[in-house]
Design an enzyme around this catalytic site. Sequence first.
Site, PDB file in Angstrom:
ATOM      1  CB  SER A  50      -0.859   0.006   1.262  1.00 43.98           C
ATOM      2  OG  SER A  50      -0.018   0.161   2.401  1.00 43.98           O
ATOM      3  CG  ASP A  83      -3.713  -2.870  -1.608  1.00 43.31           C
ATOM      4  OD1 ASP A  83      -4.654  -3.015  -2.411  1.00 43.31           O
ATOM      5  OD2 ASP A  83      -3.809  -3.081  -0.378  1.00 43.31           O
ATOM      6  CG  HIS A 189      -9.602  -2.124   3.523  1.00 42.54           C
ATOM      7  ND1 HIS A 189      -9.762  -0.968   2.804  1.00 42.54           N
ATOM      8  CD2 HIS A 189      -9.236  -3.067   2.630  1.00 42.54           C
ATOM      9  CE1 HIS A 189      -9.496  -1.200   1.525  1.00 42.54           C
ATOM     10  NE2 HIS A 189      -9.177  -2.472   1.390  1.00 42.54           N
ATOM     11  CB  SER A 225     -11.025 -11.087   0.911  1.00 43.32           C
ATOM     12  OG  SER A 225     -11.955 -10.571  -0.001  1.00 43.32           O
ATOM     13  CG  ASP A 268      -2.732  -6.085   5.449  1.00 40.85           C
ATOM     14  OD1 ASP A 268      -1.933  -6.740   6.136  1.00 40.85           O
ATOM     15  OD2 ASP A 268      -2.640  -4.847   5.317  1.00 40.85           O
TER      16      ASP A 268
HETATM   17  P1  13P Z   1      -8.344  -7.122   4.844  1.00 40.72           P
HETATM   18  O1  13P Z   1      -8.275  -5.956   5.777  1.00 40.72           O
HETATM   19  O2  13P Z   1      -9.663  -7.814   4.936  1.00 40.72           O
HETATM   20  O3  13P Z   1      -7.226  -8.064   5.002  1.00 40.72           O
HETATM   21  O4  13P Z   1      -8.289  -6.536   3.353  1.00 40.72           O
HETATM   22  C1  13P Z   1      -7.062  -6.194   2.777  1.00 40.72           C
HETATM   23  C2  13P Z   1      -7.249  -5.448   1.501  1.00 40.72           C
HETATM   24  O5  13P Z   1      -8.289  -5.405   0.902  1.00 40.72           O
HETATM   25  C3  13P Z   1      -6.055  -4.762   0.976  1.00 40.72           C
HETATM   26  O6  13P Z   1      -6.329  -4.018  -0.151  1.00 40.72           O
HETATM   27  O1  G3H Z   2      -5.902  -1.624   1.975  1.00 40.95           O
HETATM   28  C1  G3H Z   2      -5.644  -1.983   3.093  1.00 40.95           C
HETATM   29  C2  G3H Z   2      -4.481  -2.793   3.406  1.00 40.95           C
HETATM   30  O2  G3H Z   2      -4.790  -3.568   4.537  1.00 40.95           O
HETATM   31  C3  G3H Z   2      -3.239  -1.963   3.620  1.00 40.95           C
HETATM   32  O3  G3H Z   2      -3.325  -1.243   4.787  1.00 40.95           O
HETATM   33  O4  G3H Z   2      -2.689   1.122   4.276  1.00 40.95           O
HETATM   34  O5  G3H Z   2      -2.469   0.172   6.568  1.00 40.95           O
HETATM   35  O6  G3H Z   2      -0.916  -0.516   4.741  1.00 40.95           O
HETATM   36  P1  G3H Z   2      -2.300  -0.043   5.099  1.00 40.95           P
HETATM   37 ZN    ZN Z   3      -8.236  -3.114  -0.310  1.00 39.96          ZN
END
Ligand code: 13P
Ligand code: G3H
Ligand code: ZN
Length: 344
Positions: A50, A83, A189, A225, A268
Amino acid sequence: MPLVSMRQLLDEAARGGYGVGAFNVNNMEQIQAIMEAARETKSPVIVQASRGARSYSQDRFLYHLMLAATELYPEIPTVLHLDHGNSVDTCKSAIAMGFTSVMMDGSLMPDGKTPSTFDHNVKATREVVEMAHAKGITVEGEIGCLGGIEDGHGAGLDGLSHLTDPDQAVEFVQQTGVDALAIAIGTSHGAYKFTKKPTGETLKMDRLIEIHKRLPHTHLVMHGSSSVPKDLQDVINKYGGKLKPTWGVPVEEIQLGIKNGVRKINVDTDNRLAITGAIRKVFAEKPEEFDPRSYLKPARDAMKKVVALRMMQFGQAGHAGDYAPITLAEMANRYEGNRVPVVP
Ligand code: 13P
Ligand code: G3H
Ligand code: ZN
């Protein structure tokens, strides 16, 4: 083998009728956990970072760790994916850094919170597609917005406020030429997705199935997911954590999605839970420890276990050796000559 195009992985997954997990990383241990799980299960893999991960790791570190991964695990087709890119510039910088796939999340404004207009989304995504495909790089777009906001991506409110409209999804794919499409079907998320096991009212699998019927050749992506398994929650709480009761996306619903066009599944939170539980356990049971390896190794092992399980559940296990990688230059030629999908 070098880092490969995500389009190739997803086309192959469509041919094989399986899904591919996309696991978030921020550091070396998470990359190692994923690569070890991929080797153990013989899985092609998507590693994603990300904006937060890129800034945490100064992304040059992350990129070189990924090069090490391709060197040490040459038999694993590996994608490095951005991401939730929030702007054309973010995607541009990821491509310059060596990512082989980017997500242009134009469903939100660049602040990552405010839902955008359809026109904004199409314009930004189309621009990224043109720039990326010229280099053989894959593009994921998003239409509709996820719920929640706890880790910086999401429109807030609940997961049902901005579900993907199937008509808009068709228009969006036609107008942008994206390789993969993230859709909003009620997930969000983070750990707190559902207050009880989701039903058809809260997790709209019927919407996903309808979108797949309208876009049978588009690779669908499920964000948010994580399954947030109770056993991982329990370990955290047993060793001093304070997670409130919560439910994630049941694996069987993801498997239903995979039967209906889902090819990329973002996970994640489950890995975060596994890592945190393992570290808490060491801290609670061996308070005398202060060597970081004493808790990072169990943390890495715990994440590997979750990733390997998901790889088997998503069906990608056993497919690492199915195909030879296509170079990004060749992918660019194919986009230019309209010869994608790779696997008809
Ligand atoms: P989770 O928080 O459900 O693991 O989703 C991760 C995600 O969609 C990252 O883009
Ligand atoms: O999109 C969500 C992912 O879990 C990444 O999270 O932005 O905290 O790295 P983050
Ligand atoms: Zn996401």
